[in-house]
Scaffold this motif. Sequence first.
Motif, PDB file in Angstrom:
ATOM      1  N   UNK A  21      30.788 -56.417  10.964  1.00 46.95           N
ATOM      2  CA  UNK A  21      31.203 -56.700  12.344  1.00 46.95           C
ATOM      3  C   UNK A  21      31.137 -58.200  12.624  1.00 46.95           C
ATOM      4  N   UNK A  22      30.070 -58.832  12.137  1.00 50.88           N
ATOM      5  CA  UNK A  22      29.939 -60.282  12.323  1.00 50.88           C
ATOM      6  C   UNK A  22      31.091 -61.021  11.653  1.00 50.88           C
ATOM      7  N   UNK A  23      31.388 -60.654  10.417  1.00 47.27           N
ATOM      8  CA  UNK A  23      32.479 -61.314   9.688  1.00 47.27           C
ATOM      9  C   UNK A  23      33.814 -61.101  10.394  1.00 47.27           C
ATOM     10  N   UNK A  24      34.007 -59.884  10.910  1.00 46.52           N
ATOM     11  CA  UNK A  24      35.251 -59.603  11.638  1.00 46.52           C
ATOM     12  C   UNK A  24      35.396 -60.536  12.837  1.00 46.52           C
ATOM     13  N   UNK A  25      34.341 -60.567  13.645  1.00 41.85           N
ATOM     14  CA  UNK A  25      34.430 -61.369  14.865  1.00 41.85           C
ATOM     15  C   UNK A  25      34.527 -62.867  14.546  1.00 41.85           C
ATOM     16  N   UNK A 158      42.817 -64.643   9.359  1.00 37.22           N
ATOM     17  CA  UNK A 158      42.720 -65.805  10.238  1.00 37.22           C
ATOM     18  C   UNK A 158      43.496 -66.991   9.675  1.00 37.22           C
ATOM     19  N   UNK A 159      43.375 -67.208   8.364  1.00 36.06           N
ATOM     20  CA  UNK A 159      44.079 -68.328   7.741  1.00 36.06           C
ATOM     21  C   UNK A 159      45.583 -68.227   7.937  1.00 36.06           C
ATOM     22  N   UNK A 160      46.071 -66.991   7.879  1.00 35.14           N
ATOM     23  CA  UNK A 160      47.520 -66.802   7.978  1.00 35.14           C
ATOM     24  C   UNK A 160      48.018 -67.003   9.402  1.00 35.14           C
ATOM     25  N   UNK A 161      47.088 -67.213  10.316  1.00 29.38           N
ATOM     26  CA  UNK A 161      47.469 -67.399  11.713  1.00 29.38           C
ATOM     27  C   UNK A 161      48.011 -68.803  11.969  1.00 29.38           C
TER      28      UNK A 161
ATOM     29  N   UNK B 138      36.947 -68.179  14.617  1.00 29.32           N
ATOM     30  CA  UNK B 138      36.998 -67.825  16.033  1.00 29.32           C
ATOM     31  C   UNK B 138      36.111 -68.793  16.821  1.00 29.32           C
ATOM     32  N   UNK B 139      36.670 -69.619  17.678  1.00 28.57           N
ATOM     33  CA  UNK B 139      35.854 -70.622  18.376  1.00 28.57           C
ATOM     34  C   UNK B 139      34.747 -69.985  19.215  1.00 28.57           C
TER      35      UNK B 139
END
Lengths: 243, 243
Positions: A21-25, A158-161, B138-139
């Motif tokens: 969950x931490x990694x996701x967020x 996230x990188x692909x964002x 994520x900021x």
Amino acid sequence: MAEPVIILVEPQLAENIGAAARAMLNCGLNSLRLVQPRPDWPSERARNTSAGAESVLDAAGVFRSIADATGDLQRVFAMSGRVRDLVKLVLTPPQAVAEIRAAIAGGERVGVLFGPERAGLLNDDVALVDAVIAVPLNPAFHSLNLAQAVLILAYEWLKADDRTPPLVLQTGDSAVAGKAHLMSFLTRLEAELDDCGFLRNADKRPGMVQNIRAMFGRAQLTDQEIRTLHGILTELVTKRLRE
Amino acid sequence: MAEPVIILVEPQLAENIGAAARAMLNCGLNSLRLVQPRPDWPSERARNTSAGAESVLDAAGVFRSIADATGDLQRVFAMSGRVRDLVKLVLTPPQAVAEIRAAIAGGERVGVLFGPERAGLLNDDVALVDAVIAVPLNPAFHSLNLAQAVLILAYEWLKADDRTPPLVLQTGDSAVAGKAHLMSFLTRLEAELDDCGFLRNADKRPGMVQNIRAMFGRAQLTDQEIRTLHGILTELVTKRLRE
């Protein structure tokens, strides 16, 4: 933009659910589903290891089967390190993320399955997925921790964002100096070095000056730093004159 | 090729040291240094969470200071999520890995510092590094677990090794079928669908045939799978004829 659902199949350890969950967020993902989690649920241990990602845990759906957990999804991937006797497209994480983003952009709901810590996903679990995601790892030691596997996918998401900032020098309040400002310092420095005799060998002087310029030129000095260097130079020269 | 040294500065939790070692070995990194580790060292807990990466832990050097741990290194980076009032080049992990690989190719010894779990690296620790590595996260929730931070760097290291396999369909013993084989099946299927009346609407038939072909065409069917489809079709038709 909508995001993929992370689906943990029979996760064994509360710590791993929290860490996932931490990694996701960390990577801006919020949507978690659990299929028959082994720990009592909700879990205080998972909360603790989530280090503040309670929003992900609190919103997590709990399901009895993979079929239940994926029923509303149009596209499902499985993260798996094992080679299988199934005919499946095998994607690296960046390739998978490109597919996931394209599917979501097309209005599809997408999920990614992650298997239990020890056994991983079964062939039965994987039979219906659209593709397998495999991380090319050290062949001699390729078993990833569950939360680490989630991180790799989320990180690639996230990188692909495309919000990755360009190469940047973090300079605080002071900007990188214009070349003129740098050159005025170097000219003064060289004059001082001529003056003190450091550059007295006429044959070697051009090469030495080049090396000095290259050294300072490479440093992307800010205006403030050049002012500091001027100050240092002033002090050094003044000290020599005093002696 | 030589590899960067991973340097954990005052790590607090044995679990994180073990998990970092596991992530390193997952990605082919072996060289770990610890600066004043908080847990007793060597640590049984670290061994357990390393899940088999004991070789990394056993070979880990323990140092009294960052200066001691980096004394033999020519290039040092610091992984850090915090913005600092220091003038430093800030690199993303892929940018940093490119620099690290170039430095190592040039014969330099390279290390990467990771700070303690809660506080992270101090400005003093970072002052002497060549560049800071920051993961764009994520900021609103950017604090990475220590072992997760190590994983991201190690994963990018491995990715940059260019051994990532190309997009591949894992097909086991059977190869993806030639188009002729696929077409012979589709032709037969369409004949059967004409025969049973499914394609009887002459206006709609071309579009329906296209859709069917697209569906099967997209699946990258293998020879074995097409044989299976032939068998299915045969069985279905035979059953209909029997009824």
